[in-house]
Write a protein that holds these residues in place. Structure first.
Motif, PDB file in Angstrom:
ATOM      1  N   ASN A   7       0.813  -1.214   0.000  1.00 53.92           N
ATOM      2  CA  ASN A   7       0.000   0.000   0.000  1.00 53.92           C
ATOM      3  C   ASN A   7       0.849   1.268   0.000  1.00 53.92           C
ATOM      4  O   ASN A   7       0.557   2.228  -0.705  1.00 53.92           O
ATOM      5  CB  ASN A   7      -0.939   0.018   1.212  1.00 53.92           C
ATOM      6  N   ARG A   8       1.903   1.270   0.806  1.00 52.01           N
ATOM      7  CA  ARG A   8       2.798   2.414   0.877  1.00 52.01           C
ATOM      8  C   ARG A   8       3.440   2.659  -0.481  1.00 52.01           C
ATOM      9  O   ARG A   8       3.614   3.798  -0.913  1.00 52.01           O
ATOM     10  CB  ARG A   8       3.877   2.162   1.935  1.00 52.01           C
ATOM     11  N   GLY A   9       3.792   1.591  -1.193  1.00 51.69           N
ATOM     12  CA  GLY A   9       4.365   1.723  -2.526  1.00 51.69           C
ATOM     13  C   GLY A   9       3.369   2.288  -3.521  1.00 51.69           C
ATOM     14  O   GLY A   9       3.711   3.146  -4.349  1.00 51.69           O
ATOM     15  N   LEU A  10       2.123   1.829  -3.448  1.00 56.37           N
ATOM     16  CA  LEU A  10       1.083   2.360  -4.335  1.00 56.37           C
ATOM     17  C   LEU A  10       0.889   3.854  -4.094  1.00 56.37           C
ATOM     18  O   LEU A  10       0.777   4.640  -5.046  1.00 56.37           O
ATOM     19  CB  LEU A  10      -0.232   1.606  -4.122  1.00 56.37           C
ATOM     20  N   LEU A  11       0.868   4.260  -2.815  1.00 58.33           N
ATOM     21  CA  LEU A  11       0.725   5.675  -2.483  1.00 58.33           C
ATOM     22  C   LEU A  11       1.916   6.468  -3.009  1.00 58.33           C
ATOM     23  O   LEU A  11       1.762   7.520  -3.625  1.00 58.33           O
ATOM     24  CB  LEU A  11       0.588   5.869  -0.978  1.00 58.33           C
ATOM     25  N   ARG A  12       3.137   5.938  -2.787  1.00 54.63           N
ATOM     26  CA  ARG A  12       4.349   6.648  -3.236  1.00 54.63           C
ATOM     27  C   ARG A  12       4.328   6.821  -4.764  1.00 54.63           C
ATOM     28  O   ARG A  12       4.634   7.883  -5.277  1.00 54.63           O
ATOM     29  CB  ARG A  12       5.594   5.870  -2.817  1.00 54.63           C
ATOM     30  N   ILE A  13       3.935   5.798  -5.482  1.00 53.97           N
ATOM     31  CA  ILE A  13       3.892   5.878  -6.941  1.00 53.97           C
ATOM     32  C   ILE A  13       2.871   6.935  -7.381  1.00 53.97           C
ATOM     33  O   ILE A  13       3.151   7.751  -8.259  1.00 53.97           O
ATOM     34  CB  ILE A  13       3.584   4.498  -7.552  1.00 53.97           C
ATOM     35  N   GLY A  14       1.720   6.943  -6.739  1.00 54.60           N
ATOM     36  CA  GLY A  14       0.710   7.952  -7.050  1.00 54.60           C
ATOM     37  C   GLY A  14       1.180   9.359  -6.729  1.00 54.60           C
ATOM     38  O   GLY A  14       0.951  10.303  -7.500  1.00 54.60           O
ATOM     39  N   GLN A  15       1.831   9.531  -5.580  1.00 56.12           N
ATOM     40  CA  GLN A  15       2.352  10.850  -5.199  1.00 56.12           C
ATOM     41  C   GLN A  15       3.361  11.352  -6.223  1.00 56.12           C
ATOM     42  O   GLN A  15       3.326  12.520  -6.623  1.00 56.12           O
ATOM     43  CB  GLN A  15       3.030  10.783  -3.825  1.00 56.12           C
ATOM     44  N   GLN A  16       4.256  10.466  -6.641  1.00 56.71           N
ATOM     45  CA  GLN A  16       5.284  10.866  -7.599  1.00 56.71           C
ATOM     46  C   GLN A  16       4.669  11.185  -8.960  1.00 56.71           C
ATOM     47  O   GLN A  16       5.045  12.164  -9.597  1.00 56.71           O
ATOM     48  CB  GLN A  16       6.341   9.774  -7.748  1.00 56.71           C
ATOM     49  N   ALA A  17       3.740  10.347  -9.384  1.00 56.53           N
ATOM     50  CA  ALA A  17       3.131  10.549 -10.708  1.00 56.53           C
ATOM     51  C   ALA A  17       2.352  11.857 -10.773  1.00 56.53           C
ATOM     52  O   ALA A  17       2.381  12.553 -11.788  1.00 56.53           O
ATOM     53  CB  ALA A  17       2.231   9.369 -11.047  1.00 56.53           C
ATOM     54  N   SER A  18       1.663  12.191  -9.688  1.00 58.51           N
ATOM     55  CA  SER A  18       0.809  13.379  -9.693  1.00 58.51           C
ATOM     56  C   SER A  18       1.399  14.560  -8.940  1.00 58.51           C
ATOM     57  O   SER A  18       0.789  15.616  -8.888  1.00 58.51           O
ATOM     58  CB  SER A  18      -0.554  13.032  -9.084  1.00 58.51           C
ATOM     59  N   GLN A  19       2.560  14.372  -8.331  1.00 62.61           N
ATOM     60  CA  GLN A  19       3.190  15.403  -7.509  1.00 62.61           C
ATOM     61  C   GLN A  19       2.164  16.017  -6.561  1.00 62.61           C
ATOM     62  O   GLN A  19       1.987  17.231  -6.495  1.00 62.61           O
ATOM     63  CB  GLN A  19       3.867  16.455  -8.393  1.00 62.61           C
ATOM     64  N   SER A  20       1.498  15.127  -5.814  1.00 63.50           N
ATOM     65  CA  SER A  20       0.430  15.530  -4.903  1.00 63.50           C
ATOM     66  C   SER A  20       0.980  16.151  -3.619  1.00 63.50           C
ATOM     67  O   SER A  20       2.179  16.421  -3.501  1.00 63.50           O
ATOM     68  CB  SER A  20      -0.454  14.326  -4.590  1.00 63.50           C
ATOM     69  N   THR A  21       0.121  16.353  -2.650  1.00 61.14           N
ATOM     70  CA  THR A  21       0.453  17.049  -1.407  1.00 61.14           C
ATOM     71  C   THR A  21       1.736  16.558  -0.760  1.00 61.14           C
ATOM     72  O   THR A  21       2.577  17.350  -0.361  1.00 61.14           O
ATOM     73  CB  THR A  21      -0.714  16.901  -0.400  1.00 61.14           C
ATOM     74  N   ASN A  22       1.918  15.269  -0.629  1.00 64.31           N
ATOM     75  CA  ASN A  22       3.100  14.730   0.037  1.00 64.31           C
ATOM     76  C   ASN A  22       4.188  14.291  -0.934  1.00 64.31           C
ATOM     77  O   ASN A  22       5.061  13.503  -0.586  1.00 64.31           O
ATOM     78  CB  ASN A  22       2.703  13.565   0.947  1.00 64.31           C
ATOM     79  N   TYR A  23       4.163  14.831  -2.131  1.00 63.39           N
ATOM     80  CA  TYR A  23       5.193  14.551  -3.131  1.00 63.39           C
ATOM     81  C   TYR A  23       6.561  14.922  -2.575  1.00 63.39           C
ATOM     82  O   TYR A  23       6.732  15.949  -1.928  1.00 63.39           O
ATOM     83  CB  TYR A  23       4.890  15.352  -4.401  1.00 63.39           C
ATOM     84  N   ASN A  24       7.543  14.088  -2.807  1.00 56.08           N
ATOM     85  CA  ASN A  24       8.905  14.339  -2.342  1.00 56.08           C
ATOM     86  C   ASN A  24       9.853  13.938  -3.466  1.00 56.08           C
ATOM     87  O   ASN A  24       9.996  12.763  -3.769  1.00 56.08           O
ATOM     88  CB  ASN A  24       9.191  13.535  -1.074  1.00 56.08           C
ATOM     89  N   VAL A  25      10.497  14.917  -4.069  1.00 54.39           N
ATOM     90  CA  VAL A  25      11.351  14.668  -5.226  1.00 54.39           C
ATOM     91  C   VAL A  25      12.487  13.701  -4.899  1.00 54.39           C
ATOM     92  O   VAL A  25      12.984  13.000  -5.768  1.00 54.39           O
ATOM     93  CB  VAL A  25      11.893  16.004  -5.802  1.00 54.39           C
ATOM     94  N   ALA A  26      12.900  13.612  -3.640  1.00 57.08           N
ATOM     95  CA  ALA A  26      14.011  12.736  -3.257  1.00 57.08           C
ATOM     96  C   ALA A  26      13.572  11.289  -3.035  1.00 57.08           C
ATOM     97  O   ALA A  26      14.409  10.399  -2.919  1.00 57.08           O
ATOM     98  CB  ALA A  26      14.672  13.265  -1.976  1.00 57.08           C
TER      99      ALA A  26
END
Length: 137
Positions: A7-26
């Protein structure tokens, strides 16, 4: 053998793809690990030891930038002769540098369990993991 994006990986992939609220470039998938844990990866796992204790673990950055073809991303990592010398039961991908990946770090994105690869100092081992992204509908 089972492969699982947690689940954490799915969230991270979504955050990166959409550069959402908790997006972290690193924080992108950039490290592979192997360990001798016997627990299957589960959706709720955030660390390698989420399912139980691990005696041996080795991790490092990918050999090169992951490659892509259509919706498939290929990750390659070579474990040198002097490292990872134990029976590898699981292979995992993490979203942090190898220096920050440990058995208890909340960096787990995806993994493959149910392996039995006897790694010794007699050889290096190149591992290739692919993720194919597909519409679930």
């Amino acid at each position: 053998m089972a492969a699982k994006i947690v689940n954490r990986g799915l969230l991270r992939i979504g955050q990166q793809a959409s550069q959402s609220t908790n997006y972290n470039v690193a924080r992108y998938i950039r490290t592979m690990s192997v360990d001798d844990g016997t627990a299957a990866f589960a959706a709720a796992h955030t660390a390698l030891n989420s399912g139980g204790a691990i005696t041996n673990e080795y991790d490092q950055a990918f050999d090169a930038t992951p490659t892509e073809a259509s919706q498939t991303i290929t990750h390659v990592c070579t474990i040198p002769t002097g490292q990872g010398n134990f029976t590898i039961r699981r292979i995992a991908l993490h979203d942090d540098t190898a220096a920050n990946v440990t058995t208890s770090s909340a960096t787990l994105v995806a993994g493959v369990d149910g392996q039995s690869i006897g790694k010794t100092a007699d050889f290096s081992l190149q591992i290739t993991l692919t993720i194919t992204y597909a519409d679930a509908s």
